[in-house]
Design a protein around this motif. Structure first.
Motif, mmCIF file in Angstrom:
data_model
loop_
_atom_site.group_PDB
_atom_site.id
_atom_site.type_symbol
_atom_site.label_atom_id
_atom_site.label_comp_id
_atom_site.label_asym_id
_atom_site.label_seq_id
_atom_site.Cartn_x
_atom_site.Cartn_y
_atom_site.Cartn_z
ATOM 1 N N ARG A 38 1.017 -1.380 0.133
ATOM 2 C CA ARG A 38 -0.228 -0.214 0.107
ATOM 3 C C ARG A 38 0.598 0.961 0.115
ATOM 4 O O ARG A 38 0.601 2.314 -0.929
ATOM 5 N N ASP A 39 1.946 0.878 0.959
ATOM 6 C CA ASP A 39 3.088 2.232 0.745
ATOM 7 C C ASP A 39 3.125 3.168 -0.857
ATOM 8 O O ASP A 39 3.790 3.931 -0.985
ATOM 9 N N GLU A 40 3.137 1.750 -1.376
ATOM 10 C CA GLU A 40 4.364 1.814 -3.090
ATOM 11 C C GLU A 40 3.078 2.346 -3.498
ATOM 12 O O GLU A 40 3.580 2.151 -4.700
ATOM 13 N N GLY A 41 1.850 2.251 -3.073
ATOM 14 C CA GLY A 41 0.552 2.670 -4.306
ATOM 15 C C GLY A 41 -0.033 1.550 -4.600
ATOM 16 O O GLY A 41 -0.617 1.385 -6.085
ATOM 17 N N TYR A 42 -0.123 0.564 -4.531
ATOM 18 C CA TYR A 42 -0.687 -0.677 -5.205
ATOM 19 C C TYR A 42 -1.547 -1.024 -4.031
ATOM 20 O O TYR A 42 -1.740 0.180 -2.987
ATOM 21 N N ARG A 43 -3.253 -1.518 -4.829
ATOM 22 C CA ARG A 43 -4.272 -1.535 -4.125
ATOM 23 C C ARG A 43 -3.967 -3.214 -3.969
ATOM 24 O O ARG A 43 -3.877 -3.880 -4.212
ATOM 25 N N VAL A 44 -4.506 -2.688 -2.356
ATOM 26 C CA VAL A 44 -4.522 -4.162 -2.150
ATOM 27 C C VAL A 44 -5.312 -5.245 -0.855
ATOM 28 O O VAL A 44 -6.482 -3.857 -0.254
ATOM 29 N N GLN A 45 -5.639 -6.453 -0.841
ATOM 30 C CA GLN A 45 -6.508 -7.117 -0.308
ATOM 31 C C GLN A 45 -6.129 -7.910 0.425
ATOM 32 O O GLN A 45 -5.188 -8.945 -0.088
ATOM 33 N N SER A 46 -6.431 -8.728 1.356
ATOM 34 C CA SER A 46 -5.810 -9.616 2.472
ATOM 35 C C SER A 46 -7.299 -10.687 2.731
ATOM 36 O O SER A 46 -7.890 -10.114 3.644
ATOM 37 N N LEU A 47 -7.125 -12.128 2.555
ATOM 38 C CA LEU A 47 -8.097 -12.501 3.475
ATOM 39 C C LEU A 47 -8.337 -12.190 5.084
ATOM 40 O O LEU A 47 -9.648 -12.339 5.655
ATOM 41 N N GLU A 48 -7.099 -12.629 5.669
ATOM 42 C CA GLU A 48 -6.956 -11.887 6.884
ATOM 43 C C GLU A 48 -7.829 -10.429 7.287
ATOM 44 O O GLU A 48 -8.815 -10.648 8.374
ATOM 45 N N LEU A 49 -7.828 -9.438 5.688
ATOM 46 C CA LEU A 49 -8.244 -8.386 6.377
ATOM 47 C C LEU A 49 -10.052 -8.191 6.434
ATOM 48 O O LEU A 49 -11.078 -7.859 7.159
ATOM 49 N N ILE A 50 -10.341 -9.293 5.381
ATOM 50 C CA ILE A 50 -11.733 -10.284 4.987
ATOM 51 C C ILE A 50 -12.547 -10.033 5.711
ATOM 52 O O ILE A 50 -13.598 -10.257 6.871
ATOM 53 N N LEU A 51 -11.245 -11.706 6.524
ATOM 54 C CA LEU A 51 -11.712 -12.484 7.389
ATOM 55 C C LEU A 51 -12.548 -11.185 8.508
ATOM 56 O O LEU A 51 -13.195 -11.289 9.399
ATOM 57 N N GLU A 52 -11.303 -10.403 8.826
ATOM 58 C CA GLU A 52 -11.564 -9.500 10.787
ATOM 59 C C GLU A 52 -12.564 -8.581 10.190
ATOM 60 O O GLU A 52 -13.924 -8.468 11.715
ATOM 61 N N GLN A 53 -13.812 -8.641 9.096
ATOM 62 C CA GLN A 53 -14.612 -7.760 8.558
ATOM 63 C C GLN A 53 -15.916 -8.498 8.829
ATOM 64 O O GLN A 53 -17.046 -8.178 9.082
ATOM 65 N N ALA A 54 -15.398 -9.535 8.073
ATOM 66 C CA ALA A 54 -16.539 -10.416 8.448
ATOM 67 C C ALA A 54 -16.720 -10.943 10.353
ATOM 68 O O ALA A 54 -18.339 -11.086 10.084
ATOM 69 N N ASN A 55 -15.727 -11.511 10.913
ATOM 70 C CA ASN A 55 -15.732 -11.113 12.488
ATOM 71 C C ASN A 55 -16.976 -10.358 12.796
ATOM 72 O O ASN A 55 -17.537 -10.566 13.641
ATOM 73 N N ARG A 56 -16.735 -8.983 12.640
ATOM 74 C CA ARG A 56 -17.402 -7.304 13.230
ATOM 75 C C ARG A 56 -19.061 -8.337 12.782
ATOM 76 O O ARG A 56 -19.632 -8.013 13.378
ATOM 77 N N VAL A 57 -19.023 -8.630 11.175
ATOM 78 C CA VAL A 57 -20.515 -8.615 11.036
ATOM 79 C C VAL A 57 -20.776 -9.581 11.992
ATOM 80 O O VAL A 57 -21.844 -9.083 12.286
ATOM 81 N N PHE A 58 -20.569 -10.301 11.775
ATOM 82 C CA PHE A 58 -20.921 -11.593 12.897
ATOM 83 C C PHE A 58 -21.281 -11.695 13.704
ATOM 84 O O PHE A 58 -21.674 -11.958 14.850
ATOM 85 N N ALA A 59 -20.050 -10.614 14.877
ATOM 86 C CA ALA A 59 -20.563 -10.385 16.185
ATOM 87 C C ALA A 59 -21.738 -9.584 16.504
ATOM 88 O O ALA A 59 -22.682 -9.756 17.102
ATOM 89 N N VAL A 60 -22.081 -8.667 15.387
ATOM 90 C CA VAL A 60 -23.262 -7.978 15.430
ATOM 91 C C VAL A 60 -24.545 -8.837 15.169
ATOM 92 O O VAL A 60 -25.816 -8.728 15.755
ATOM 93 N N ILE A 61 -24.784 -9.886 14.428
ATOM 94 C CA ILE A 61 -25.271 -10.907 13.693
ATOM 95 C C ILE A 61 -25.490 -11.711 14.755
ATOM 96 O O ILE A 61 -27.308 -12.483 15.605
ATOM 97 N N ASN A 62 -25.063 -11.818 16.284
ATOM 98 C CA ASN A 62 -25.152 -12.574 17.085
ATOM 99 C C ASN A 62 -25.958 -12.141 18.202
ATOM 100 O O ASN A 62 -26.351 -12.596 18.596
ATOM 101 N N VAL A 63 -25.790 -11.089 18.088
ATOM 102 C CA VAL A 63 -25.978 -10.281 19.071
ATOM 103 C C VAL A 63 -27.821 -9.547 18.490
ATOM 104 O O VAL A 63 -28.376 -10.119 20.150
ATOM 105 N N MET A 64 -27.761 -10.023 17.525
ATOM 106 C CA MET A 64 -29.802 -9.636 16.859
ATOM 107 C C MET A 64 -30.409 -10.625 17.057
ATOM 108 O O MET A 64 -31.268 -10.276 17.499
ATOM 109 N N LEU A 65 -29.399 -12.001 16.959
ATOM 110 C CA LEU A 65 -30.014 -13.140 16.923
ATOM 111 C C LEU A 65 -30.542 -13.203 18.420
ATOM 112 O O LEU A 65 -31.398 -14.339 18.832
ATOM 113 N N ALA A 66 -29.656 -13.442 19.578
ATOM 114 C CA ALA A 66 -29.676 -13.633 21.239
ATOM 115 C C ALA A 66 -30.454 -12.810 21.289
ATOM 116 O O ALA A 66 -31.870 -12.599 22.365
#
Length: 416
Positions: A255-283
């Motif tokens: 990213r510092d070199e100017g490329y557009r970057v994605q990683s599965l770890e970053l996507i998984l972190e976002q997914a975990n946040r979404v699941f945390a909200v979903i679990n609260v809603m389900l509970a």
């Protein structure tokens, strides 16, 4: 009164009114069962998503050129303008990094109009793809119908999917035969690229897998840029790091070199946040049922005060303090919640097992390429639900317990 005496008295009082205790606990059972079932669904799906991401490789980093200006409809057929193109020289530099295991560079031909011509003269539209970086979890693993279907590395050879084979043509007849990829540009021109079929897979998709060198040649002709790889580079590069920590460092570096970057770890972190909200809603659905159940506990304990007023007066007359009476009623309320919580946890666990069997049966019937356990009840969920149920009972018993503790012993003894 000692704690053991209070606990024993509370159990005896609940035992004398079994039907009322069971009916009052039913509300807690329904609430805890709902919470356990709903949250176990969220936990199971989240665990499966994590497993799929781990199988795909959390250490993979997806790198795209810095800028692409071919998204507009009127210039999508023009040569893309990129900053920091991923050229073969850049790929070689990345492969030399000590924290990198390997780099897979890819060319995207989705915007290119492609057709395939078979030896018998059949001409149909086709999608030209490159080597898959990892297996698609939502697609069955490819099996060979004929020839070799391993990832194409050698230029001039392709792997056909079964969905691209013309009707009436046997897959074995095409192996080592020459097919032609025909590109047609908006300029009205066309170009033919003869390629040899290395093998045919059983995938139903209408696609052909080609070597990255051949795809680069096709894209070079499409944009009329002879040195396309040297000027525009690859469309995406998948960098496989040694581990997840190294991947995180590479993400920041690219990213510092100017490329557009994605990683599965970053996507998984976002997914975990979404699941945390979903679990609260389900509970929260089960929480509403528990709120109603707490009102039932309050009602039961208040009725118990009226029924046991003389008993309360007798206990105070023989030396029981206000704290003893308050603790007695709070423990009774807590035991009701604990009883309902225990049965609710078992019921939610059994319901989850039943739903898993139903889902597995449906997946097998529909022949879906999914093998997962969607309802998972971990030990911490069962323990948390049990403690929560007991806490709900205790909180619901606060008012009745305080009311019982305030009763005057003389008035209570004269109560009829």
């Amino acid at each position: 009164m000692e704690l053991g005496d209070i606990l024993r008295t509370a159990l005896e009082n609940l035992g004398r009114r079994k039907v009322r205790t069971i009916l009052t606990s039913t509300g807690v059972i329904v609430g805890i069962l709902t919470i356990v079932t709903m949250v176990s669904l969220g936990v199971g799906v989240q665990r499966e998503v994590r497993a799929q991401f781990a199988a795909l490789g959390l250490e993979n980093v997806f790198v795209n050129p810095g800028v692409q200006s071919n998204d507009d409809f009127f210039n999508q057929f023009g040569t893309p303008s990129r900053s920091n193109p991923i050229t073969p020289e850049v790929v070689a530099q990345w492969e030399a990094l000590p924290t990198v295991q390997g780099v897979v560079a890819q060319i995207n031909l989705d915007e290119v109009t492609s057709l395939i011509e078979f030896p018998n003269g059949d001409l149909t539209s086709i999608r030209v793809t490159g080597q898959e970086v990892f297996a698609n979890p939502f697609r069955s693993e490819a099996a060979a119908l004929a020839g070799d279907i391993s990832p194409v590395q050698q230029a001039g050879r392709v792997v056909l999917a079964a969905g691209a084979v013309p009707e009436g043509v046997e897959a074995g007849e095409l192996v080592e035969q020459t097919i032609t990829i025909v590109l047609r540009s908006p300029r009205g021109e066309s170009e033919r690229f003869p390629l040899v079929v290395a093998g045919v897979s059983d995938l139903p998709d209408n696609e052909v897998q080609a070597a990255v060198a051949d795809m680069a040649t096709m894209k070079s002709w499409w944009f009329n840029v002879p040195d396309y790889l040297q000027t525009q580079g690859y469309d995406v590069a998948v960098v496989r790091a040694n581990d997840v920590a190294a991947a995180a460092v590479l993400v920041r570096t690219f990213r510092d070199e100017g490329y557009r970057v994605q990683s599965l770890e970053l996507i998984l972190e976002q997914a975990n946040r979404v699941f945390a909200v979903i679990n609260v809603m389900l509970a929260s659905v089960g929480g509403l049922a528990l709120f109603v159940a707490s009102l039932g506990i309050v009602n039961t304990m208040i009725m118990a005060i009226y029924e046991r007023t003389r008993e309360i007066g007798t206990l105070k007359a023989i030396g029981a303090s206000r704290a003893d009476i308050r603790n007695l009623f709070m423990i009774e309320a807590g035991l009701i919640g604990l009883l309902g919580g225990a049965f609710g946890i078992v019921g939610g666990w059994l319901l989850g097992l039943l739903l898993n069997e139903v889902i597995a049966w449906y997946i097998e019937r529909e022949q879906l390429p999914i093998a997962a356990t969607f309802f998972v009840t971990p030990w911490w969920l069962a323990l948390a639900a049990l403690v929560f149920a007991a806490l709900i009972g205790i909180v619901a018993g606060l008012y009745p317990a305080a009311r019982a503790a305030r009763l005057d012993p003389l008035v209570a003894l004269r109560y009829e």
